[in-house]
Design an enzyme around this catalytic site. Structure first.
Site, mmCIF file in Angstrom:
data_model
loop_
_atom_site.group_PDB
_atom_site.id
_atom_site.type_symbol
_atom_site.label_atom_id
_atom_site.label_comp_id
_atom_site.label_asym_id
_atom_site.label_seq_id
_atom_site.Cartn_x
_atom_site.Cartn_y
_atom_site.Cartn_z
ATOM 1 N N LYS A 1 -42.285 -5.899 -2.519
ATOM 2 C CA LYS A 1 -42.032 -7.155 -2.125
ATOM 3 C C LYS A 1 -43.194 -8.191 -2.469
ATOM 4 C CE LYS A 1 -39.020 -5.788 1.632
ATOM 5 N NZ LYS A 1 -39.304 -5.217 3.056
ATOM 6 N N SER B 1 -40.864 -1.178 0.064
ATOM 7 C CA SER B 1 -41.346 -2.540 0.550
ATOM 8 C C SER B 1 -42.597 -2.998 -0.262
ATOM 9 C CB SER B 1 -41.594 -2.760 2.206
ATOM 10 O OG SER B 1 -40.220 -2.929 2.777
ATOM 11 N N VAL C 1 -41.725 2.160 3.157
ATOM 12 C CA VAL C 1 -41.104 3.110 4.119
ATOM 13 C C VAL C 1 -40.998 4.434 3.005
ATOM 14 C CG1 VAL C 1 -40.112 2.215 5.801
ATOM 15 C CG2 VAL C 1 -38.682 2.704 3.518
HETATM 16 N N1 GLN Z 1 -35.659 -0.329 1.071
HETATM 17 C C1 GLN Z 1 -36.138 -0.415 1.956
HETATM 18 C C2 GLN Z 1 -35.186 -1.257 3.104
HETATM 19 O O1 GLN Z 1 -34.777 -2.344 2.354
HETATM 20 C C3 GLN Z 1 -37.494 -1.155 2.209
HETATM 21 C C4 GLN Z 1 -38.004 -1.348 3.619
HETATM 22 C C5 GLN Z 1 -39.328 -1.144 3.658
HETATM 23 O O2 GLN Z 1 -39.941 -0.259 2.825
HETATM 24 N N2 GLN Z 1 -39.911 -1.335 4.918
HETATM 25 O O3 GLN Z 1 -34.733 -0.826 3.792
#
Ligand code: GLN
Length: 320
Positions: free
Chosen positions: A81, A78, A272
């Protein structure tokens, strides 16, 4: 692209109190990392060493510090983003970007579909899955994955950033919830392009392979008003940095953002994969890697270490 070495020999030595605060934070983080759980909903992520922990720091004078697993590659997840938002702001401008997503904390899990279906057609913010997927859908026709990876390399001052194929395959195979988000957005007439192409590009961006050091460099650029302090290049416009920092502060750690804001008070973004990007005063970029996560999906060791650093170094934005 010229590679910027983080360890510059000309850089002044680190003040001892700074170095000891980081060493303590590393010890404190290492002690709790075992209490978290490595993400396993993307099967490839489950292979990470749950005891791994690293901190990297880079400041505007080129001084740096790397502790533990600061150079271990892991998937950005994430944290990408922030890069997606920066690219959208640069390519589409502020008005268009925020015609696609709102700028409000969601109060829900990062991959929640709930409010998107019941409360609003526009995703709550660009730092949750729905918001990032929506922005990716607006970029997918104009940018190739390689171009976006180049943006990531520049912003993170790391030319070795590449696609982790195994993570990408794993995301692709297990990413039904993200596909569902893309199709829900499509059904509402919000997502304009092809949901499959959009989800695919989103999976690839989440699978970029970074280190805590790369996140420290990105944190430094953001902390430094968008300017790469070593080359003097404005990589992100100043008014876009304000947006990034504000949304990182209010939404960067999902539904733990409020507590993190009170306890740490530094614009940050977690993933994550265990990454945590922080843009601190100084200017100073701090990147952390600890794949064992808390219930919200944030690095246990990373968050704990940042609480210590914020206290010791007076990093809370409302204390200065
Ligand atoms: N690739 C992960 C997802 O889309 C990213 C989510 C995250 O890092 N919180 O579920």
């Amino acid at each position: 692209m010229t590679e910027i070495k983080l360890e510059t020999t000309e850089a002044a030595p680190l003040p001892p109190e700074l170095e000891s605060a980081f060493r303590e934070a590393y010890e404190i983080g290492s002690a709790v990392t075992g209490t978290g759980r490595v993400a396993d909903y993307i099967p490839e992520l489950a292979k990470a060493d749950r005891r791994a922990f690293g901190i990297a720091m880079l400041d505007g004078q080129g001084r740096s510090l790397c502790l533990g697993d600061a150079e271990t590659r892991f998937s950005i997840q994430s944290v990408c983003k922030v890069i997606i938002l920066a690219v959208s702001l640069k390519a589409k401008g502020q008005r268009e970007t925020f015609s696609h997503v709102m700028m409000e904390p969601s109060g829900d899990a990062f991959d929640s579909i709930l409010k998107l279906d019941t409360r609003s057609n526009r995703p709550f913010n660009p730092l949750i899955n729905a918001g990032a997927i929506q922005l990716v859908s607006t970029l997918v026709e104009d940018f190739s994955f390689e171009q976006l990876m180049d943006e990531a390399r520049t912003l993170c001052m790391d030319e070795r950033i590449c696609l982790n194929e195994a993570v990408y395959r794993s995301e692709f195979e297990s990413g039904n919830r993200n596909r569902a988000i893309a199709y829900l957005l499509k059904s509402k007439g919000v997502l304009q392009g092809d949901p499959e192409k959009t989800a695919d590009l989103y999976f690839k961006l989440c699978s970029l392979s970074v280190t805590a050091k790369s996140l420290a460099a990105l944190g430094l650029v953001i902390a430094n008003g968008g300017v790469d302090p070593f080359r003097g290049e404005q990589l992100i416009a100043r008014e876009h940095v304000r947006i990034l920092k504000s949304l990182m502060f209010t939404c960067g750690l999902y539904d733990y953002s409020g507590k993190f804001g009170v306890r740490v008070g530094v614009p940050a973004k977690s993933g994550v994969g265990g990454g945590l990007l922080c843009a601190a005063r100084g200017p100073m970029g701090i990147g952390l890697y600890g794949p064992a996560l808390d219930e919200f999906g944030n690095s246990v060791a990373g968050v704990t270490a940042m609480e210590h650093l914020s206290r010791q170094l007076n990093l809370h934005v409302f204390d200065y």
